[in-house]
Design a protein around this motif. Structure first.
Motif, short mmCIF file in Angstrom:
data_model
loop_
_atom_site.label_atom_id
_atom_site.label_comp_id
_atom_site.label_asym_id
_atom_site.label_seq_id
_atom_site.Cartn_x
_atom_site.Cartn_y
_atom_site.Cartn_z
N ILE A 271 33.42 48.09 46.06
CA ILE A 271 32.36 47.60 46.92
C ILE A 271 32.91 46.50 47.89
O ILE A 271 32.87 46.79 49.12
CB ILE A 271 31.31 47.29 46.15
N PHE A 272 33.78 45.59 47.52
CA PHE A 272 34.16 44.47 48.38
C PHE A 272 35.03 45.16 49.35
O PHE A 272 35.11 44.84 50.53
CB PHE A 272 35.16 43.42 47.67
N SER A 273 35.96 46.25 49.03
CA SER A 273 36.79 46.72 50.03
C SER A 273 36.06 47.58 50.88
O SER A 273 36.36 47.12 52.13
CB SER A 273 37.75 47.89 49.20
N VAL A 274 35.21 48.29 50.48
CA VAL A 274 34.05 49.11 51.50
C VAL A 274 33.73 48.03 52.57
O VAL A 274 33.74 48.22 53.85
CB VAL A 274 33.42 49.92 50.85
N LYS A 297 38.96 55.95 56.58
CA LYS A 297 39.77 56.61 55.52
C LYS A 297 39.95 55.89 54.32
O LYS A 297 39.48 56.23 53.34
CB LYS A 297 40.93 57.23 56.02
N LYS A 298 40.17 54.59 54.56
CA LYS A 298 40.23 53.47 53.61
C LYS A 298 38.99 53.37 52.69
O LYS A 298 38.79 53.19 51.54
CB LYS A 298 40.92 52.25 53.77
N ALA A 299 37.96 53.24 53.60
CA ALA A 299 36.54 53.00 53.12
C ALA A 299 35.99 54.19 52.34
O ALA A 299 35.49 53.96 51.18
CB ALA A 299 35.57 52.66 54.29
N ARG A 305 36.24 56.63 44.76
CA ARG A 305 36.67 55.81 43.61
C ARG A 305 35.29 55.40 43.10
O ARG A 305 35.25 55.65 41.63
CB ARG A 305 37.57 54.89 44.10
N LEU A 306 34.52 54.79 43.87
CA LEU A 306 33.29 54.29 43.30
C LEU A 306 32.43 55.41 42.82
O LEU A 306 32.09 55.23 41.44
CB LEU A 306 32.53 53.66 44.37
N ASN A 307 32.37 56.59 43.24
CA ASN A 307 31.68 57.78 42.65
C ASN A 307 32.17 58.24 41.38
O ASN A 307 31.53 58.31 40.44
CB ASN A 307 31.80 58.71 43.88
N ASN A 308 33.61 58.18 41.55
CA ASN A 308 34.11 58.91 40.22
C ASN A 308 34.02 57.74 39.05
O ASN A 308 33.73 58.03 37.75
CB ASN A 308 35.96 58.68 40.40
N LEU A 309 34.07 56.46 39.45
CA LEU A 309 33.89 55.74 38.20
C LEU A 309 32.44 55.65 37.79
O LEU A 309 32.10 55.51 36.51
CB LEU A 309 34.06 54.25 39.01
N GLY A 441 43.88 55.58 41.95
CA GLY A 441 42.52 55.64 41.79
C GLY A 441 42.13 55.70 40.47
O GLY A 441 41.05 56.49 40.05
N GLY A 442 42.54 55.20 39.48
CA GLY A 442 42.11 55.00 37.92
C GLY A 442 41.38 54.07 37.85
O GLY A 442 41.39 52.95 38.24
N THR A 443 40.37 54.28 36.59
CA THR A 443 39.38 53.04 36.24
C THR A 443 39.81 52.79 34.79
O THR A 443 39.18 51.79 34.09
CB THR A 443 38.08 53.66 36.24
N GLY A 444 40.48 53.64 34.29
CA GLY A 444 40.93 53.20 32.45
C GLY A 444 40.02 53.81 31.84
O GLY A 444 39.49 53.57 30.66
N LEU A 445 38.78 54.71 32.29
CA LEU A 445 37.95 55.24 31.40
C LEU A 445 38.30 56.74 30.96
O LEU A 445 37.89 57.29 29.96
CB LEU A 445 36.58 55.50 32.07
#
Ligand SMILES: Nc1ncnc2c1ncn2[C@@H]1O[C@H](COP(=O)(O)OP(=O)(O)OP(=O)(O)O)[C@@H](O)[C@H]1O
Ligand SMILES: [Mg+2]
Length: 480
Positions: A271-274, A297-299, A305-309, A441-445
């Motif tokens: 969220i901070f990155s976006v 593109k970065k945003a 990533r947020l969506n995947n998480l 793009g991993g979250t560890g889940l």
């Protein structure tokens, strides 16, 4: 509890006792009263017979004043009032009246006891004496000893009721005293019994009070095989279980709050990155197109990533809460893995990794499982195998048919996982190299979800790994 159980028991016992004693006293007093009265009447009748006899033998007489006084003395001695009456009701003698005053007395023929005696030889009555003005008990007898003293028709004896009452009073007092003593004795005994009986209950409530205050190690110490002992054992068992549950709940609670902390931490970064990329874009409206595109593109990548998480988080919470129901169906392993390989080929190629199915010919083996969820498992394992691989690395999907199971594996020629991490990679949010994982793009889940799904299939995920050589993840499914 306003009134203690002990007081209730004592009160109950005493009330019962009081009622019983009172009833017993009343009944026995009445019985004894009747008995004594009968005895007094019997005695009076004996006395009447005696007087009749003595009059008949002329031992006693009343015609001259000397004999009159003698007869009066005789009656006084036996504590009775003696009256002799003729057939017309005229009083010939009365031990309480002098010879000269006899003619003042009224006619006695209508006295109830006389009337009764006339009918059935013996008569009795209790009433206030008109002559002496206090309550008397009368017994009269028809005089049949006609010959001598022929004028006499009735002999009557009277006894002041006070005399009878006095005797009965003593009896009543004795009964009441006995009842009173019994009452006190039983009160003491019931107090002791009630105390003994309620002591364990009292003990139970003392311990319960301590447990209520949070002292969960406290246990009920009531021995004995009675109901209270059984209750104490039961409560102790319950407490043991409760304590166990409490520990588990605390642990769960800890895990939950840790999970929540991790989640917010993981969410905050993208969220901070976006936010940062969008701010840069806003502050530099004149920046060249290419630069702007780069930031957009970065945003976008962070948003993905947020969506995947979030998808992973929702999955994991649905699995853990038991909301996600599995539906088991048989399906062909070969076809299934073949399709998975096809689906993953492109992703692998993007990373310059080659993916293929290890088994060449279809053995037509079917397994039982939730294919949708197992797709997710293969996807997660294979994505890891691709992500953590090296350029021109290889990923193998394959299966080995066992006696009544089929082992499925995903192996890679990646960098491998150190021993110290091997047991922990299945934990939520656990990543060996946080930076590298985040980059890809991993979250560890992913592995946590894999573990849950495989466990829901009554199976376990195994991992073997060698640094620099590669890793292999495997699990077994039921053959059908
Ligand atoms: N095949 C593998 N080779 C090397 N390391 C691996 C492999 N699979 C998993 N790991 C390590 O285990 C960690 C946990 O994996 P997991 O799949 O749970 O999370 P992730 O891949 O980081 O994120 P996600 O799967 O949620 O996108 C990874 O970060 C990685 O360090
Ligand atoms: Mg993963």
């Amino acid at each position: 509890m306003n009134i203690s159980l002990r007081k209730k028991i004592i009160f109950l016992v005493l009330s019962l006792l009081f009622i019983v004693t009172l009833a017993a006293s009343v009944i026995s007093t009445m019985e004894i009263q009747r008995y004594y009265k009968n005895r007094i009447v019997d005695q009076m009748i004996v006395q009447l017979d005696e007087v009749e006899y003595l009059l008949g033998t002329q031992v006693l007489g009343f015609h001259d004043s000397t004999r009159y006084n003698e007869l009066a003395r005789y009656a006084d001695h036996s504590r009775h009032r003696l009256t002799l009456i003729d057939s017309t009701g005229i009083v010939l003698f009365d031990s309480h009246v002098t010879m000269d005053s006899l003619h003042f007395l009224e006619n006695h023929l209508n006295r109830p006891e006389i009337q009764m005696a006339l009918k059935s030889d013996i008569g009795q009555n209790q009433r206030k004496s008109a002559t002496l003005n206090h309550t008397m008990f009368y017994a009269a007898k028809l005089y049949k000893n006609g010959g001598k003293q022929s004028a006499i028709r009735f002999i009557r004896l009277a006894l002041p009721i006070e005399e009878i009452e006095a005797v009965l009073n003593t009896v009543r007092w004795k009964i009441m005293l006995g009842g009173g003593i019994a009452l006190i004795l039983i009160a003491v005994v019931s107090y002791l019994i009630a105390s003994r009986l309620t002591y364990p209950i009292h003990q139970l409530s003392t311990v319960a009070e301590k447990i209520k205050a949070g002292n969960y190690d406290e246990r009920f110490d009531v021995s004995g095989s009675d109901e209270i002992g059984e209750l104490a054992d039961l409560l102790n068992d319950m407490l043991d279980k409760l304590k166990y549950d409490l520990i588990r709940m605390k642990k769960l609670e800890e895990m939950r709050s840790q999970f929540l902390g991790n989640v917010s931490h993981e969410l905050r970064t993208p969220i901070f990155s976006v936010q940062g990329y969008l701010e840069t874009l806003m502050e530099n409206p004149g920046a060249e197109q290419k630069k702007q595109q780069k930031f957009i593109k970065k945003a976008y990548r962070q948003a993905v990533r947020l969506n995947n998480l979030l998808t992973d988080l929702i999955d994991i919470s649905r699995i853990e809460s038991g909301e996600m129901k599995m539906t088991f169906n048989p399906f062909d392993v070969h076809d299934w893995l073949h399709k998975m390989v096809m689906d993953l080929k492109e992703t692998a190629a993007e990373q310059s990794v080659f993916i293929k199915l290890a088994n060449e010919k279809n053995e037509h083996v079917k397994v039982l499982g939730d294919r949708e969820r197992l797709n997710q498992v293969i996807l997660n394992l294979a994505t890891n195998a691709i992500k953590y691989n090296k350029i021109n690395g290889q990923v193998l999907l394959g299966y080995t048919v066992l006696r009544n199971k089929v082992e499925i594996y995903v192996s890679d020629t990646g960098r491998g996982i150190e021993k110290e991490h091997l047991t922990r990679i299945f934990e939520r949010f656990y990543r060996v190299d946080k930076e590298r994982s985040r980059e890809v793009g991993g979250t560890g889940l992913g592995l946590a979800i894999v573990k849950h799904i495989i466990e829901a299939h009554d199976s376990t995920v195994y991992v073997e790994s060698e640094i620099g050589v590669g890793s292999s993840f495997s699990f077994r499914l039921r053959k059908v």
